[in-house]
Design a protein around this motif. Sequence first.
Motif, PDB file in Angstrom:
ATOM      1  N   VAL A 255      27.280 -52.318  16.052  1.00  0.00           N
ATOM      2  CA  VAL A 255      27.837 -51.900  14.286  1.00  0.00           C
ATOM      3  C   VAL A 255      29.172 -50.543  14.854  1.00  0.00           C
ATOM      4  O   VAL A 255      29.392 -49.942  15.428  1.00  0.00           O
ATOM      5  N   CYS A 256      30.021 -50.470  14.010  1.00  0.00           N
ATOM      6  CA  CYS A 256      31.108 -49.294  14.391  1.00  0.00           C
ATOM      7  C   CYS A 256      31.080 -48.621  12.546  1.00  0.00           C
ATOM      8  O   CYS A 256      31.826 -49.257  11.838  1.00  0.00           O
TER       9      CYS A 256
ATOM     10  N   VAL B  43      23.849 -47.010  23.685  1.00  0.00           N
ATOM     11  CA  VAL B  43      25.235 -47.242  24.109  1.00  0.00           C
ATOM     12  C   VAL B  43      26.244 -47.175  22.657  1.00  0.00           C
ATOM     13  O   VAL B  43      26.176 -48.194  22.001  1.00  0.00           O
ATOM     14  N   GLY B  44      27.452 -46.926  23.616  1.00  0.00           N
ATOM     15  CA  GLY B  44      28.724 -46.633  22.267  1.00  0.00           C
ATOM     16  C   GLY B  44      30.043 -45.806  23.475  1.00  0.00           C
ATOM     17  O   GLY B  44      30.425 -45.033  24.210  1.00  0.00           O
ATOM     18  N   HIS B  45      30.723 -47.551  22.293  1.00  0.00           N
ATOM     19  CA  HIS B  45      32.301 -46.882  22.719  1.00  0.00           C
ATOM     20  C   HIS B  45      32.180 -46.125  21.950  1.00  0.00           C
ATOM     21  O   HIS B  45      32.789 -46.524  20.537  1.00  0.00           O
ATOM     22  N   VAL B  46      32.206 -44.212  21.695  1.00  0.00           N
ATOM     23  CA  VAL B  46      32.237 -44.178  20.826  1.00  0.00           C
ATOM     24  C   VAL B  46      33.347 -43.729  20.649  1.00  0.00           C
ATOM     25  O   VAL B  46      33.807 -42.935  19.693  1.00  0.00           O
ATOM     26  N   GLY B  47      34.510 -43.641  21.382  1.00  0.00           N
ATOM     27  CA  GLY B  47      36.064 -43.260  21.176  1.00  0.00           C
ATOM     28  C   GLY B  47      36.765 -44.021  20.283  1.00  0.00           C
ATOM     29  O   GLY B  47      37.390 -43.774  18.964  1.00  0.00           O
ATOM     30  N   ASP B  48      36.104 -45.044  19.216  1.00  0.00           N
ATOM     31  CA  ASP B  48      36.508 -45.831  18.705  1.00  0.00           C
ATOM     32  C   ASP B  48      35.046 -45.903  17.248  1.00  0.00           C
ATOM     33  O   ASP B  48      35.364 -46.618  16.498  1.00  0.00           O
ATOM     34  N   GLY B  49      34.176 -45.050  17.660  1.00  0.00           N
ATOM     35  CA  GLY B  49      32.809 -44.889  16.438  1.00  0.00           C
ATOM     36  C   GLY B  49      32.174 -46.093  16.828  1.00  0.00           C
ATOM     37  O   GLY B  49      31.208 -46.937  15.595  1.00  0.00           O
ATOM     38  N   ASN B  50      32.014 -47.017  17.842  1.00  0.00           N
ATOM     39  CA  ASN B  50      31.359 -48.239  18.005  1.00  0.00           C
ATOM     40  C   ASN B  50      29.994 -48.257  18.492  1.00  0.00           C
ATOM     41  O   ASN B  50      30.196 -47.193  19.305  1.00  0.00           O
ATOM     42  N   PHE B  51      28.870 -48.185  18.011  1.00  0.00           N
ATOM     43  CA  PHE B  51      27.647 -48.176  19.069  1.00  0.00           C
ATOM     44  C   PHE B  51      26.817 -49.368  19.003  1.00  0.00           C
ATOM     45  O   PHE B  51      27.207 -50.506  18.246  1.00  0.00           O
ATOM     46  N   HIS B  52      25.860 -49.277  20.030  1.00  0.00           N
ATOM     47  CA  HIS B  52      24.979 -50.574  20.301  1.00  0.00           C
ATOM     48  C   HIS B  52      23.819 -50.434  20.051  1.00  0.00           C
ATOM     49  O   HIS B  52      23.240 -49.251  20.824  1.00  0.00           O
TER      50      HIS B  52
END
Lengths: 471, 471
Positions: free
Chosen positions: A353-354, A381-390
């Motif tokens: 989700v993001c 885990v997250g691409h947190v700079g985009d607000g996106n996590f798994h």
Amino acid sequence: MPASATSGALRPESFALQTVLETLSDRFGDRFSTSRAVREQHANTLTWIENQPPDGVVFPESTEEVAGIVRLCAAHGVPMVPFGIGSSFEGHVNAPLGGISISTARMNAVVAVHSEDLDVVVQPGVTRKQLNEALRDQGLFFPIDPGADASLGGMASTRASGTNAVRYGTMKDNVLALTVVLPSGEIMTTGGRAKKSSSGYDLTRLLVGAEGTLGVITELTLRLQGIPEAISAGVCPFPSVEAACDATIMTIQSGLPVARIELLDEVQVRAANAYSKLSLVETPTLFLEFHGTDASVKEQAERFGEIAEEFGGGPFDWATKAEDRNKLWQARHDSFWAALALRPGAKSVPTDVCVPISRLAECVAETKRDLARSGIVSPIVGHVGDGNFHCQPLVDMDDPADVATCKAFLARLVERAIAMGGTCSGEHGVGQAKMKYLEAEHGAAALAAMRAIKLALDPQNIMNPGKIVTV
Amino acid sequence: MPASATSGALRPESFALQTVLETLSDRFGDRFSTSRAVREQHANTLTWIENQPPDGVVFPESTEEVAGIVRLCAAHGVPMVPFGIGSSFEGHVNAPLGGISISTARMNAVVAVHSEDLDVVVQPGVTRKQLNEALRDQGLFFPIDPGADASLGGMASTRASGTNAVRYGTMKDNVLALTVVLPSGEIMTTGGRAKKSSSGYDLTRLLVGAEGTLGVITELTLRLQGIPEAISAGVCPFPSVEAACDATIMTIQSGLPVARIELLDEVQVRAANAYSKLSLVETPTLFLEFHGTDASVKEQAERFGEIAEEFGGGPFDWATKAEDRNKLWQARHDSFWAALALRPGAKSVPTDVCVPISRLAECVAETKRDLARSGIVSPIVGHVGDGNFHCQPLVDMDDPADVATCKAFLARLVERAIAMGGTCSGEHGVGQAKMKYLEAEHGAAALAAMRAIKLALDPQNIMNPGKIVTV
């Protein structure tokens, strides 16, 4: 024709299907298969979503061959499912109505590199690693890197991104032009090699993320980047996911051009230590990368270190040696497999989700509390700079209670993200699994517009039916 | 109802139109006008394209009011033309079939600034300068800057860009979400505040650049940037446009993150010297800007200076004082007016094309030779980091030979760009003037797909008809 191709109850279209299977067999010989093993490999395999195999799998080698297949299927009303390498998670490549899987595995040529223009033309079956191998000698790279070594056609179709998106954008931003076989069998080109255009509707962006429901992508022109003069990477532990998220927000707000800023929660760090032979402190941790000149990566790393300290993080260890960096990012990309190893025998249900970045800390923290309450093992885990996590819940598929608990958690995860102004998927896509959330996220009018567009371009509803929208 | 509202030959829909005009007059009072002056102001005014006024102009103040207007027009089959501030060049706001101009002038509120998320929600009538005034105190800015102080709804609709696009992208990249009134009168929301999403068809990108032909944008969520810690700008003369273009290509290829890199040919430099009281050497010149930290802008400027020297350019004068920078960029933004002043009494025909950057030097040089051969006075300015440049022929509208010469030049300009793999418009859009080039640029299948989408969302063809595609 093997019996398996048409086994099961007779369907309304069985005569039409039979004609298509026989014609493809004649036309493609051993580049067409109806064997059960091949068909099952060309449907969903990576998560708990049921495997719904197509009736046959064909391996075309050119746009013209794809157009011929599509015209044949269209003439007989037989569904088609475009297939890259099958690494999608949400049931994108299943064939709920049967039909023909069109694999792009043999369309895997890098057609032309235009180094002066920083673009490349590829066939859709080229994978991201294959492309980067081909580009390395020219000092260029393609930044989009989902965990799997996915095909570029599939990545365009799911609007994929990955760890570099915070700096370089997603597939939406990095596809310049497409060749697409429409559901009618017509060949369409969209976009062009100019860096920007205001000429007409943005059909490129409409096809990117359409998950193969509007046509089969048979060629892509992609934007490239020069390999940065200097790269440094580092690891920074934090006392909590909130602290790590808050440091991320501050990093983004202060305009630090981080190339990667990735969160691993303590569960994922434990999994990575075990699977990838790392020895990190088992606490929420950010993996970072900086691109630039020698001076600028040093400056970026120092500034990030100061920000981390403000939020109780650190020490921030950073390294510029390629082998250290590669080990780190390989561990990050292996997080799916590392997580699976946490509960041997379990299936995992990777999903994403993001949310707006201001809600990220709250969303991750609430999700972790939810996991704890539900007794679910799931690294984050997250691409947190985009607000996106798994999340990747690990589920015993033989235990109905476990399955039910996980399903309820996944629904809450998406509902929580949407309630915070976010989206049901930042980068995996809708497939079969998330169709039910589209109305809540987009509203009835937008969903109706998506249906109208689908019907306008695919009036028979034969192009990857049962994904994104029902018509 | 003033006579002018329905003057001229009776049209088939005159009864329906009359009903709509009367209803709007009742409903909106002095926020509705049928005066000739107001109607003419709400059609094309800035170039030689004929002024085709609407039958009435309405000034709604909310999405709901727009929806009411659209439902009324839809019920009576009356065309509508969304209107921002009318600074578009290609006939976007003309009303060739009459109907109602829907002005967003009174929808000019900045609704919400989300500084943590680096986004802002605005009504469509907010202009770019108004937005940046509102943001300045928070250390934020919105980078897209077409020459005019355009409205953000109009900028989204034409997929505008400007001098910063080389670093920050175009409207395509900077619109996160939209509220749109569809041609049916339904209110649709697209996108969201998450930085990325893989959830469904990208309706946001479909509406951006649709020039109001698919609906009326009534609210936008835009990405913002932090005002850089350090900014420097500079001016660099070159011996030829080829040298300036080659230096640009090398700058982009070497990954220098220039924020702006703008070409003015010697004609435009002469115009700018006269109009903006500059004292530049009258030779092809690049205007540049660098964003970053103190150290990084210094490093960028030095590297650019070295590149310029390689191509015979220089000296590169750069300054970090805000007033010097502002004077420079004001001159660049005033290039339209400066050019007009080169031939008093003439009309100008501002237009743009965009090519892959590897073809830029060749395309600009050939265009300049074409201008010389044709005896046309036309400055050239270019967002050359994107391969995008503008011509602005100055034409004596009373001289049919002059008009014919210019028309032939404009056709060659577009054909040349398309032949080089470029596009008929990098940022101005299609409007009425460039519809004829879409098939050559995109091919028949893409044009048919655009038509199918237009018909799916606007089956009556009442939303800005006669623009982009005919149906």
